[in-house]
Design an enzyme around this catalytic site. Structure first.
Site, short mmCIF file in Angstrom:
data_model
loop_
_atom_site.label_atom_id
_atom_site.label_comp_id
_atom_site.label_asym_id
_atom_site.label_seq_id
_atom_site.Cartn_x
_atom_site.Cartn_y
_atom_site.Cartn_z
N HIS A 124 41.41 60.39 -5.34
CA HIS A 124 42.27 60.42 -4.15
C HIS A 124 41.52 59.66 -3.06
CE1 HIS A 124 44.10 62.28 -0.55
NE2 HIS A 124 45.09 62.68 -1.33
N ASP A 201 35.39 66.89 -5.85
CA ASP A 201 36.60 67.08 -5.06
C ASP A 201 37.48 68.08 -5.82
OD1 ASP A 201 39.13 66.98 -4.04
OD2 ASP A 201 39.35 64.80 -4.12
N GLN A 204 42.63 69.73 -6.23
CA GLN A 204 43.70 70.06 -7.18
C GLN A 204 43.28 71.12 -8.20
OE1 GLN A 204 46.78 69.19 -6.91
NE2 GLN A 204 46.51 67.68 -5.29
N LYS A 227 46.42 74.08 -0.28
CA LYS A 227 46.90 73.83 -1.64
C LYS A 227 46.76 75.09 -2.51
CE LYS A 227 45.73 68.93 -1.54
NZ LYS A 227 46.98 68.20 -1.40
N CYS A 367 48.21 58.69 -2.53
CA CYS A 367 46.88 58.45 -1.95
C CYS A 367 45.88 58.07 -3.03
CB CYS A 367 46.38 59.66 -1.17
SG CYS A 367 47.43 60.11 0.19
C1 LIG Z 1 42.55 65.23 -5.42
C2 LIG Z 1 42.71 65.36 -3.94
N1 LIG Z 1 41.64 65.22 -3.15
C3 LIG Z 1 41.70 65.35 -1.83
C4 LIG Z 1 42.89 65.62 -1.20
C5 LIG Z 1 42.92 65.74 0.27
O1 LIG Z 1 43.25 67.03 0.67
P1 LIG Z 1 43.59 67.35 2.20
O2 LIG Z 1 44.67 66.39 2.59
O3 LIG Z 1 44.04 68.76 2.18
O4 LIG Z 1 42.35 67.14 2.97
C6 LIG Z 1 44.05 65.76 -1.97
C7 LIG Z 1 45.35 65.99 -1.34
O5 LIG Z 1 46.39 65.76 -1.89
C8 LIG Z 1 43.95 65.64 -3.38
O6 LIG Z 1 45.02 65.78 -4.17
#
Ligand SMILES: Cc1ncc(COP(=O)(O)O)c(C=O)c1O
Length: 413
Positions: A124, A201, A204, A227, A367
């Site tokens: 992401h 990260d 998910q 999430k 993203c």
């Molecule tokens: C794999 C992953 N990493 C990071 C993020 C970023 O999360 P946030 O927008 O809550 O900071 C997301 C959000 O969709 C994601 O799916």
């Protein structure tokens, strides 16, 4: 999951009674943001209505209470991810905020010109751009671990890319597009053998698969509350004590110091060193409550339910002529995230057609633009399954996709 249990869970989410474009809401976008159950929102509302105060400051009853609740939430997070110490849990504004913190603090100190940072092609943007920008600033090299045909991380490529030059490996626990769970323990072992730190990260993964940072041996682990049934604006950065202690803070202000003089400041111990200013107190309390919610349902039940839905939905989607799924085809290798494209139908058109029927999905580049490029598409449609979704909703989705396909096919004729 039996009908009665599912109905009980659904009752926790009043939003599911809403209508969208005259149709019953069907929410298949939990990977963007999960819904908040009454169990969580009522606790947050109660705090704000009757117990609201700042933390770690005033000598008054409300402030003591707020501090106690806030620190209880930290301990719940500690247990939730099996961290050794609650001081290794830093509350942030979300996963993006957590990843930026590591890049700006640990990354700035660890990376020098010529060093290598390894990410994967499925990251992401939140776990890519902070490292990309750090690499540009420091004249370091950013390398990508590729994926294989099934959309799984190519571990042979990881072995090639992670070397003694690697200082940081930043990798998703679960992909927000391909629905795969990456082999984190294998990657941490590999990275540590070469002396590199690993940042995971977990955006998910949190709320979908159990997290054990000690078993994963992650040096840092980041995730968002929104999430996993908590309010938005709250997130977590876990870091091993030995890393966090050496890292400089990147935000300065109240509560992150022990002493300030005209000329200098001494930082507070962990975790306060990284929590400058008034934190998101009600958000943290909400996150603690979301963990209680997950524990009440039991992780096993969450996983089983999501697996059952994937097993039910994946083959039905695969059978739709012209529908291409990205990521593994086996249901047991898939999280509740299913991304696809329908031949000759733009994903935005498909998402609009579904929205008209009350079904909320995500369409776009998710993203993850480098991954889209790798897959040879600009965008795609994504369905993400949650604890409250039902097989009936999955059938309705499949039926509506088929109807949309027919509509768009007739439109081009
Ligand atoms: C794999 C992953 N990493 C990071 C993020 C970023 O999360 P946030 O927008 O809550 O900071 C997301 C959000 O969709 C994601 O799916």
């Amino acid at each position: 999951m039996d009908k009665e249990t599912l109905n009980k869970i659904r009752q926790q989410f009043p939003i599911l009674k809403e209508k969208i474009n005259g149709n019953q809401l069907v929410y298949f976008d939990g990977a963007s943001t999960a819904q908040v159950p009454n169990f969580v929102s009522e606790k947050v509302e109660h705090f704000n209505k009757t117990k609201r105060a700042n933390v770690h400051r005033s000598v008054n009853t409300l402030s003591y209470f707020a501090t106690d609740e806030y620190e209880k939430a930290r301990r719940k997070v500690q247990k939730f991810i099996n961290a050794k110490r609650s001081s290794e849990i830093i509350f942030t504004a979300g996963c993006t905020d957590s990843l930026n913190l590591v890049a700006q603090s640990y990354g700035e100190e660890a990376i020098e010109a010529g060093d290598e940072i390894v990410v994967s092609i499925m990251e992401h943007h939140s776990n890519l751009i902070p490292w990309q920008q750090l690499a540009i600033k420091k004249h370091a090299i950013l390398k990508f671990i590729e994926i294989n045909k099934d959309g799984k991380l190519d571990l042979e490529d990881a072995i090639q890319k992670i070397t003694d030059k690697t200082k940081i490996v930043a990798i998703a626990h679960a992909s927000n597009v391909l629905g795969v769970v990456n082999a984190i323990p294998t990657l941490t072992a590999l990275a540590h053998k070469h002396g590199a730190a690993v940042i995971v990260d977990g955006a998910q993964a949190a709320g979908h698969i159990p997290i054990d940072v000690q078993k994963l041996d992650a040096d840092f682990y980041a995730f968002s509350g929104h999430k996993m049934f908590a309010p938005d604006g709250i997130g977590v950065l876990y870091g091993k004590k030995e890393f966090l202690e050496k890292m400089p803070p990147v935000k300065f202000g109240g509560e992150m110091i022990t002493t300030v003089t005209r000329k200098s400041s001494i930082w507070a111990p962990l975790p306060q060193k990284f929590e400058a200013g008034t934190p998101n107190i009600s958000g943290a309390i909400g996150l603690g409550r979301a963990i209680d919610f997950i524990n009440k349902i039991d992780f096993k039940n969450i996983q089983e339910h999501e697996e059952e839905l994937v097993k039910f939905l994946l083959p039905k989607l695969e059978k739709i002529n012209g529908l291409e799924i990205y990521g593994p085809k086996n249901y047991n290798e898939h999280t509740g995230v299913i991304t696809f494209n329908l031949k000759n139908v733009h994903p935005h058109d498909l998402a609009t057609a579904l929205d008209l029927a009350g079904i909320e999905i995500r369409a776009g580049h998710h993203c993850a633009m480098p991954l889209m490029e790798e897959l040879g598409v600009e965008s795609s449609a994504r369905v993400s399954l949650s604890i409250f979704n039902s097989k009936k909703e999955c059938d309705y989705l499949v039926k509506t996709i088929k109807e949309a396909k027919e509509f768009f096919e007739n439109a081009i004729k």
